[in-house]
Structure formats: structure tokens, C-alpha cells
Design a protein around this motif. Sequence first.
Motif, PDB file in Angstrom:
ATOM      1  N   ILE A  92       0.142   5.238   1.333  1.00 39.30           N
ATOM      2  CA  ILE A  92      -0.727   6.251   1.941  1.00 39.30           C
ATOM      3  C   ILE A  92      -0.154   7.616   1.572  1.00 39.30           C
ATOM      4  O   ILE A  92       1.019   7.881   1.827  1.00 39.30           O
ATOM      5  CB  ILE A  92      -0.791   6.079   3.465  1.00 39.30           C
TER       6      ILE A  92
ATOM      7  N   VAL B 219      -8.357   6.742   7.800  1.00 39.46           N
ATOM      8  CA  VAL B 219      -7.660   6.226   6.620  1.00 39.46           C
ATOM      9  C   VAL B 219      -6.512   5.314   7.037  1.00 39.46           C
ATOM     10  O   VAL B 219      -6.342   4.200   6.508  1.00 39.46           O
ATOM     11  CB  VAL B 219      -7.138   7.378   5.740  1.00 39.46           C
TER      12      VAL B 219
ATOM     13  N   VAL C  97      -5.769   0.895   6.693  1.00 39.74           N
ATOM     14  CA  VAL C  97      -4.605   0.209   6.121  1.00 39.74           C
ATOM     15  C   VAL C  97      -3.945  -0.680   7.166  1.00 39.74           C
ATOM     16  O   VAL C  97      -3.637  -1.841   6.905  1.00 39.74           O
ATOM     17  CB  VAL C  97      -3.593   1.232   5.565  1.00 39.74           C
TER      18      VAL C  97
ATOM     19  N   SER D 194       0.832  -1.202   0.000  1.00 40.30           N
ATOM     20  CA  SER D 194       0.000   0.000   0.000  1.00 40.30           C
ATOM     21  C   SER D 194       0.868   1.255   0.000  1.00 40.30           C
ATOM     22  O   SER D 194       2.021   1.225   0.433  1.00 40.30           O
ATOM     23  CB  SER D 194      -0.913   0.017   1.233  1.00 40.30           C
TER      24      SER D 194
ATOM     25  N   TYR E 239      -4.130   4.945  -0.860  1.00 41.93           N
ATOM     26  CA  TYR E 239      -5.051   5.451   0.147  1.00 41.93           C
ATOM     27  C   TYR E 239      -4.760   6.936   0.352  1.00 41.93           C
ATOM     28  O   TYR E 239      -3.655   7.302   0.756  1.00 41.93           O
ATOM     29  CB  TYR E 239      -4.885   4.690   1.465  1.00 41.93           C
TER      30      TYR E 239
END
Length: 348
Positions: A225, A308, A312, A223, A261
Amino acid sequence: MSFKNKQNRRFIAEWEPQSAVMIAWPHEQTDWAYMLDEVEKCYINVAKAILQKENLIIITENSERVEKLIGNNHPFKVKYAQFPTNDTWCRDFGAITIENNDKLAICDFKFNAWGGKFNWDLDNNITPQMNEHGFFECDVENCQNFILEGGSIETDGKGTLLVTSQCLLTPTRNPHMNKEQIESYLCDTLGVGKVLWLDYGAFAGDDTDSHIDTLARIAINDSIIYAGCDDENDEHYAELKKMEEQLSTFKTIDGVPFKLYKLPFPNAIYDEDGERLPATYANYLIGNGVVWVPTYNQPENDKKALKVIQSVFEGYEVVGIDCTALIKQHGSLHCITMQFPKNVIKGL
């Protein structure tokens, strides 16, 4: 399976098990002097929050005073490093840990205060002094031939490195090297196999030439962010939109597209001279089972940012810490901290 380069090295991800987090206490010779009481309150909160989850190293020349401020009744240990500092940005002058042939090693890169913007001689000497005084369980490699700040690099621990072109290619850092040479050095020294160069993203009031840890953070499970901006009237909108578009093209060393994200964008914060400050929620710190997130006294945005990051980091505790004081000197939570993986610090 984690990637290791031909030298059998690997750059360790921030979310891997840690022995301690390090901070440097503000004092009257730092740029915090004019607001020392205010920033010390923030540092006290940061120290106490970290000590709920893991050990803490505090660099200070006055350990007795700091101990009185934070107390000594914590679930985890405090270890003091009594060395002089120019300032408090541990992320950028702190040691960077890698694996080298399945053993831990400390890389001591040169710190020059983001291209010589401020005094840096004392801060650049912190890692050698820690080594001389027996803080480390592992060997320290002298990498002082290369200027590199911890806030300018992000890794997944599996061979991918994320950096910004604006920062790493500034002529005030490593002017004798071009992009290809810098990339080759990073691959060899840190033990990565793929460098992702982010070409967009910048904050007003930023002293670091666009450190990656203010813009986009590699997180668990492939991921990223990142700082987003939905206000078309904001001066950051166009640049962050380009950054978002480029991030959507990035893949891991294994060819897996990153899941993106987007964090909310803090409402504009200005200093007493009307200069906009580089507030960002991306400057969070990952610890053992916890993510500490900077907040800015903006209840709606703060809440969205925490949500948020929690989405994750499932199973982690996500804790907000008011960093309004830190942003007044153009930094935030990740900037003032440096984590050390498990088995790096003696006695912790």
C-alpha cells in the motif's frame, strides 16, 4: 513457510498477533510544548482507540495525570512505563522484535534522532530501562553498534525487507558501512533474505530522510500500500511517480510480484510559517484484527484512504483517527506507536 536465515532468525510482520502497542506521552520538555493541549487530545483519542482492541503501554513520568486523562474503564489493560523521554516517536526508538531459534528476542538498535537532528539520549535509553525493569518476557540483544529506526523498515514476515536508500545510506547514521555491508547486517540481524531498496519517494517537511512507513507499506497477501499523487502540479508528483514505477518491479523473496494499492494524496497542509507538512495515509498502524488509519480533516480523501486499506485488509476493522495535530510535528500515527508481538510483554 516463513523464511529464516542461516542464523535461524525471522523479522516478525506487524499484522502477526500482538501483546500490546506502546506510546510515549507528550510533555512540556518535548517539541509539543507549544501545542500541548491540542496534541494531548489526539493522544487521548489514540489511546482510547487502541484500548478497544488491545493492551497499551504508556511511557510517561506522570502516570497519575495520564490515567485521569484517559480513564481506567477500557476493554484492555494499560501498563505504565515511568521513564523520561526527549520526545514521543516510539516507532523509531522502540524495540524491534524478531524470532531467534523459534524464541522471541528484542533487538535494541541505537537511535540518534534521524542523524543527530534533535536530542536523543533519553529516548535511546528506553529499551534498556524497560529491560531492567522487567517489561520483557524475552531476551534483549544489544544492537547499539548500528543505528536503525523502526519507521525505516518494512517486512512481510516471510524474509523480504523494504527500505529506502535515502534513509539507510545517509552518512549521519552508519557512515562506516557501505550499502552492501548494511544489507548484510540487516539480513543477519533481522533474519531476512531479500532487501528491496526503494530509491524514490520523499515528502516536503520530512525529518526522517524518507522513512519507508510514510511512503510504502508491505501488507498482507503479498501487497504493498503506497502513497500516490495524481496532481501533476504538485511538487511530489514526479518523485512519487518514479516510486510507483519502481514498486511495480518489486517481488517477494519467493519471486511473487507485489500487488500494489495506491492511497490518495492528502491536500497540502502547511504550518504557521508556510512550511508544507508531510501528511500521508501510509502511516497507519496494524493491530489485532484492526487497522488504525490517520485522517486529516479531509472528508473525501480520508474516506478514500480508509476504503483502499479496507480492500486490502479484508475482515479487519478499519478505524480512522484524526492526526491533524501529529502532522504539525512532522509525524503521524505509525510514528508515535510501536507494537509488540504476542508473549513479549510480561503481564499483557
